[in-house]
Design a protein around this motif. Structure first.
Motif, short mmCIF file in Angstrom:
data_model
loop_
_atom_site.label_atom_id
_atom_site.label_comp_id
_atom_site.label_asym_id
_atom_site.label_seq_id
_atom_site.Cartn_x
_atom_site.Cartn_y
_atom_site.Cartn_z
N VAL A 1 0.85 -1.20 0.00
CA VAL A 1 0.00 0.00 0.00
C VAL A 1 0.88 1.25 0.00
O VAL A 1 0.64 2.20 -0.75
CB VAL A 1 -0.93 0.00 1.22
N ALA A 2 1.93 1.23 0.82
CA ALA A 2 2.84 2.38 0.88
C ALA A 2 3.51 2.62 -0.47
O ALA A 2 3.64 3.76 -0.92
CB ALA A 2 3.88 2.17 1.97
N VAL A 3 3.94 1.55 -1.12
CA VAL A 3 4.59 1.69 -2.43
C VAL A 3 3.62 2.29 -3.44
O VAL A 3 3.98 3.17 -4.23
CB VAL A 3 5.12 0.32 -2.92
N GLY A 4 2.38 1.82 -3.42
CA GLY A 4 1.38 2.38 -4.33
C GLY A 4 1.14 3.86 -4.08
O GLY A 4 1.04 4.65 -5.03
N LEU A 5 1.07 4.26 -2.83
CA LEU A 5 0.85 5.67 -2.50
C LEU A 5 2.08 6.52 -2.84
O LEU A 5 1.95 7.67 -3.26
CB LEU A 5 0.49 5.82 -1.02
N ILE A 6 3.27 5.95 -2.67
CA ILE A 6 4.48 6.66 -3.07
C ILE A 6 4.49 6.86 -4.59
O ILE A 6 4.88 7.93 -5.09
CB ILE A 6 5.73 5.88 -2.61
N ALA A 7 4.05 5.84 -5.33
CA ALA A 7 3.95 5.98 -6.79
C ALA A 7 2.95 7.07 -7.15
O ALA A 7 3.18 7.87 -8.07
CB ALA A 7 3.53 4.65 -7.42
N ALA A 8 1.84 7.13 -6.42
CA ALA A 8 0.82 8.15 -6.69
C ALA A 8 1.33 9.54 -6.39
O ALA A 8 0.90 10.52 -7.01
CB ALA A 8 -0.43 7.86 -5.84
N ARG A 9 2.25 9.65 -5.45
CA ARG A 9 2.78 10.95 -5.05
C ARG A 9 3.70 11.55 -6.10
O ARG A 9 4.00 12.73 -6.09
CB ARG A 9 3.53 10.82 -3.72
N GLY A 10 4.16 10.72 -7.03
CA GLY A 10 5.00 11.26 -8.09
C GLY A 10 6.28 10.49 -8.33
O GLY A 10 7.13 10.89 -9.12
N ALA A 11 6.44 9.33 -7.62
CA ALA A 11 7.66 8.54 -7.80
C ALA A 11 7.62 7.71 -9.08
O ALA A 11 8.62 7.11 -9.45
CB ALA A 11 7.89 7.62 -6.59
N GLY A 12 6.48 7.68 -9.75
CA GLY A 12 6.38 6.94 -11.01
C GLY A 12 5.41 5.78 -10.88
O GLY A 12 5.58 4.93 -10.00
N PRO B 1 -3.14 14.53 -9.71
CA PRO B 1 -2.21 13.98 -8.72
C PRO B 1 -2.92 13.72 -7.40
O PRO B 1 -3.92 14.36 -7.07
CB PRO B 1 -1.16 15.09 -8.57
N ALA B 2 -2.40 12.76 -6.65
CA ALA B 2 -2.96 12.46 -5.33
C ALA B 2 -2.76 13.65 -4.40
O ALA B 2 -1.79 14.40 -4.52
CB ALA B 2 -2.30 11.22 -4.76
N GLN B 3 -3.67 13.82 -3.46
CA GLN B 3 -3.63 14.97 -2.58
C GLN B 3 -2.66 14.75 -1.42
O GLN B 3 -2.70 13.71 -0.76
CB GLN B 3 -5.03 15.26 -2.05
#
Length: 210
Positions: free
Chosen positions: A60-71, A181-183
């Motif tokens: 879940v953390a990896v998915g949210l990090i990707a949503a934040r702009g990591a790709g 982008p995610a908030q």
């Protein structure tokens, strides 16, 4: 744009809250038995990462990090590459001390990376994601030690498929399926909840080994 009280934010917080409230599940879909067939290997690989709350929280953390702009694919891809390296190390007979604590620590670190998004550069975040995948891969390899080549390959394929699909899917949902982008407020709240999950597992593991 959606704000801190938006449906997207509530979904992110609720998702992390479910993880925080869910008891640890069995990590082994075959009851601890080594997969003996292609189907057993594939099903074990698909199920294994989502049966353990620590592994699921990390994804879940990896998915949210990707949503934040990591790709959208960079973060999940880096995680899976790290995971495969961890599996290879374990299968080569190299163990890691305090393995469960390291797995829990990665959940804590990934959650904190969401809480303080500007603290790390994009390459540093991707390196953290890959390191987390490495630790989790080393742990996930335990249930495949001793398997023959066919179930082993199927297990690794299942691991890669489910983890990329889950992390990328979470990223898409968090980003509104690519429309925006995610908030940050929602991601920070979810990151804090995930960090609490990681800290809980870390403390539990350290107390249990004392």
């Amino acid at each position: 744009m959606t704000g801190p009280g938006s449906t997207e934010t509530r979904i992110l917080v609720a998702l992390a809250g479910v993880l925080a409230a869910t008891p640890a599940l069995a990590h082994h879909p075959l009851g601890g038995d080594v997969p003996g067939t292609l189907v057993d290997g594939l099903m074990s690989g698909l199920a294994h990462p989502i049966l353990g709350v620590d592994h699921l929280a990390a994804l879940v953390a990896v998915g949210l990090i990707a949503a934040r702009g990591a790709g959208l694919l960079a973060a999940p891809g880096g995680w899976v590459l790290g995971m495969l390296a961890g599996v290879a190390l374990h299968m080569a007979g190299v163990g890691l001390p305090f393995g469960e604590a390291l797995v829990a620590g990665t959940v804590l670190a990934l959650g904190l990376a969401l809480v303080a998004p500007g603290a790390l550069s994009r390459p540093a975040v991707l390196a953290l994601v890959a390191a987390g995948g490495f630790m989790h891969g080393h742990a996930l390899a335990e249930s495949i030690i001793g398997a023959e080549a066919t179930p082993l390959v199927a297990y690794l394929a299942g691991l890669a498929i489910v983890q990329i699909a889950l992390a990328a899917g979470i990223a898409l949902v968090a980003r509104g399926l690519g429309r925006e982008p995610a908030q940050p407020a929602g991601l920070r709240a979810a990151g804090l909840a995930l960090a609490v999950v990681g800290a809980g597992f870390l403390v539990s593991g350290l107390v249990g080994s004392a």
